[in-house]
Write a protein that holds these residues in place. Structure first.
Motif, PDB file in Angstrom:
ATOM      1  N   GLU A  39      40.187  49.121  41.282  1.00 53.77           N
ATOM      2  CA  GLU A  39      39.684  47.956  41.992  1.00 53.77           C
ATOM      3  C   GLU A  39      40.860  47.005  42.186  1.00 53.77           C
ATOM      4  N   TYR A  40      41.118  46.616  43.443  1.00 51.62           N
ATOM      5  CA  TYR A  40      42.289  45.797  43.762  1.00 51.62           C
ATOM      6  C   TYR A  40      41.873  44.345  43.926  1.00 51.62           C
ATOM      7  N   VAL A  41      42.554  43.451  43.184  1.00 51.58           N
ATOM      8  CA  VAL A  41      42.239  42.024  43.235  1.00 51.58           C
ATOM      9  C   VAL A  41      43.529  41.242  43.469  1.00 51.58           C
ATOM     10  N   THR A  42      43.397  40.060  44.098  1.00 48.76           N
ATOM     11  CA  THR A  42      44.591  39.315  44.495  1.00 48.76           C
ATOM     12  C   THR A  42      44.518  37.826  44.157  1.00 48.76           C
ATOM     13  N   ASP A  43      43.439  37.379  43.532  1.00 49.84           N
ATOM     14  CA  ASP A  43      43.342  35.965  43.174  1.00 49.84           C
ATOM     15  C   ASP A  43      42.423  35.814  41.969  1.00 49.84           C
ATOM     16  N   ALA A  44      42.288  34.574  41.497  1.00 55.68           N
ATOM     17  CA  ALA A  44      41.527  34.327  40.271  1.00 55.68           C
ATOM     18  C   ALA A  44      40.055  34.688  40.432  1.00 55.68           C
ATOM     19  N   ALA A  45      39.480  34.371  41.576  1.00 49.38           N
ATOM     20  CA  ALA A  45      38.054  34.629  41.776  1.00 49.38           C
ATOM     21  C   ALA A  45      37.760  36.126  41.785  1.00 49.38           C
ATOM     22  N   SER A  46      38.580  36.898  42.503  1.00 55.39           N
ATOM     23  CA  SER A  46      38.322  38.345  42.557  1.00 55.39           C
ATOM     24  C   SER A  46      38.607  38.996  41.208  1.00 55.39           C
ATOM     25  N   LEU A  47      39.558  38.467  40.448  1.00 55.75           N
ATOM     26  CA  LEU A  47      39.795  39.003  39.114  1.00 55.75           C
ATOM     27  C   LEU A  47      38.593  38.746  38.211  1.00 55.75           C
ATOM     28  N   GLU A  48      38.068  37.547  38.246  1.00 55.77           N
ATOM     29  CA  GLU A  48      36.925  37.223  37.404  1.00 55.77           C
ATOM     30  C   GLU A  48      35.721  38.076  37.748  1.00 55.77           C
ATOM     31  N   ALA A  49      35.547  38.382  39.039  1.00 56.00           N
ATOM     32  CA  ALA A  49      34.378  39.150  39.478  1.00 56.00           C
ATOM     33  C   ALA A  49      34.529  40.644  39.285  1.00 56.00           C
ATOM     34  N   ALA A  50      35.733  41.126  39.045  1.00 57.42           N
ATOM     35  CA  ALA A  50      35.973  42.568  38.946  1.00 57.42           C
ATOM     36  C   ALA A  50      35.190  43.168  37.791  1.00 57.42           C
ATOM     37  N   GLU A  51      34.650  44.357  38.020  1.00 58.38           N
ATOM     38  CA  GLU A  51      33.813  45.010  37.011  1.00 58.38           C
ATOM     39  C   GLU A  51      34.230  46.437  36.715  1.00 58.38           C
ATOM     40  N   GLY A  52      35.224  46.960  37.422  1.00 60.43           N
ATOM     41  CA  GLY A  52      35.600  48.348  37.243  1.00 60.43           C
ATOM     42  C   GLY A  52      36.373  48.582  35.961  1.00 60.43           C
ATOM     43  N   ASP A  53      36.536  49.867  35.615  1.00 57.84           N
ATOM     44  CA  ASP A  53      37.314  50.213  34.429  1.00 57.84           C
ATOM     45  C   ASP A  53      38.757  50.557  34.773  1.00 57.84           C
TER      46      ASP A  53
END
Length: 444
Positions: free
Chosen positions: A236-250
């Motif tokens: 799961e690719y994230v690029t900011d604080a909000a997407s990091l907080e919402a990430a749920e993958g392993d």
């Protein structure tokens, strides 16, 4: 506590030689890495975790300056509250240099073998070595990287890649995806994951915007679109604080800047320490993700700005980085309090800046001096002082005096707690940390 040392040279079979010319590799691990079967080599059937925290460039004076500024005379940093303390020497085995760089120092931690500066887990002859990250993955443990540097910079790379040149960061990223496969990769360095012309989320910064002596920050992967490859592999690719907080993958890949997550400059010359995601938040997310693995985990956490702000003799930004590092250490300490089968180590790979802590005294400035061959120094060649800085909860102040813009060879402080930490008491080479971590993860 005795440590049954594994063989000092654990060279990788010939299949790894392809790493030295840029191809993806498959690591064949020695059977000692997998000893113990389903109990992960512990002999008592439960997993062990290791959180390894690197304040890059952090010496004793950096820690004391941060303690005074953040906690005061009667206070302690989280990193200095750990119950076990030791010292480590940091010298490399370089044909030209006495003082280590981050690559050689991290290789000593990751493989148990000293090497030349610039080497990423290859020996002095260029032969790839087995790394703790590769061993942990082969043993079924989850692994992760958290850093404010590029995720492919020297310190994290040494735990998860093999290359004779630390500058081959796109090759290092490719090895993460195709060889060692850490589950969590969080930090900077988007430029090394995307090919030229694909600038991704973070706009390029010109050399002029950063300072004329630096390279522009532009995408530069020669290995294709590695972000797309990671997503195809399930990250799961994230690029900011909000997407990091919402990430749920392993499996999690987060890239939060073009290069480092800060701007290394002298004071007032475009210097900046304001990461898109704080180091503590990245650490917390990594621990949440990795702790889901019932076999245990290995996590590397790094604050790079301590080193790079010290290279710039920028004490103000260095102290900001130290505060961020200590916040991350507190996150790790809170985890260890709830998971006592976890080893936490906090140290620095080398000292940077020749830093010392002094009283405020206008007369105590070294002024122009001489050189080693006895010739007079140039008129403006004086030691650089920063400050004064306030001692927290007092009326006192201190200054910080830099003696170099490079690394020094003084030993660095090691503090630790948790399973196996008592083996770190004393005065040891940096390779000793590898042996302690190896036993904590895999047993004797």
């Amino acid at each position: 506590m005795s440590i049954n040392r594994i063989a000092r040279r654990r060279a990788v079979p010939a299949a790894l030689a392809a790493a030295l010319v840029g191809a993806a590799v498959a690591v064949a691990l020695p059977t000692t890495a997998l000893a113990g079967g389903n109990d992960n080599g512990h002999g008592h059937g439960h997993p062990r975790n290791v959180i390894f925290v690197n304040g890059d460039g952090m010496g004793a004076a950096h820690r004391e300056a941060a303690r005074l500024a953040l906690a005061g005379f009667e206070g302690d940093l989280a990193m200095d509250s750990l119950p076990v303390t030791g010292l480590e020497t940091t010298d490399p085995r370089d044909p030209d240099d006495t003082i280590t760089d981050s690559a050689a120092a991290a290789t000593a931690w990751a493989t148990g073998e000293k090497t030349y500066n610039g080497a990423i887990s290859v020996d002095v002859d260029g032969n790839p070595l087995v790394t703790l990250g590769a061993e942990a993955e082969a043993a079924g443990k989850a692994t992760g990287i958290v850093t404010t540097a590029q995720v492919t910079d020297a310190s994290p790379a040494a735990f998860f890649a093999n290359t004779p040149d630390r500058g081959l960061q796109d090759q290092i990223a490719e090895q993460y995806l195709e060889v060692t496969k850490p589950e969590v990769i969080l930090g900077g360095g988007e430029d090394w994951w995307l090919p030229a012309g694909n600038e991704g989320v973070y706009a390029p910064r010109t050399a002029a915007e950063q300072g004329s002596e630096t390279d522009p920050e532009v995408s530069r992967s020669t290995r294709g679109d590695l972000v797309a490859e990671a997503q195809g592999l399930g990250y799961e690719y994230v690029t900011d604080a909000a997407s990091l907080e919402a990430a749920e993958g392993d499996q999690l890949l987060g890239l939060f800047s073009n290069e480092e997550m800060f701007q290394q400059r002298p004071e007032g010359e475009g210097d900046e320490y304001d990461p898109v995601v704080p180091l503590a938040d990245m650490t917390s997310k990594a621990l949440d993700t990795l702790s889901a693995d019932r076999d245990g985990f290995f996590l590397l956490v790094e604050e790079e700005a301590v080193d790079e702000m010290s290279h710039a003799n920028n004490a103000t930004r260095m102290l900001q980085a130290m505060a961020a590092l200590d916040d991350a250490v507190q996150v790790a300490r809170d985890y260890v309090a709830e998971h006592p089968d976890t080893l936490l180590i906090v140290t620095g790979d080398h000292e940077c800046g020749g830093l010392t802590v002094e009283d405020v005294d206008d007369a105590d400035e070294s002024g122009p001096g001489g050189t080693l061959d006895g010739t007079p120094a140039v008129e403006d060649q004086i030691s650089g002082e920063d400050g004064p800085f306030a001692v927290a909860d007092s009326d006192e102040e201190f200054v910080l005096d830099w003696t170099t813009s490079g690394h020094t060879g003084v030993p660095t402080v090691v503090t630790a707690e948790g399973v196996g930490s008592d083996a770190l008491v004393g005065y040891h080479p940096n390779t000793h940390l590898h042996d302690v971590v190896h036993e904590a993860l895999f047993g004797r």
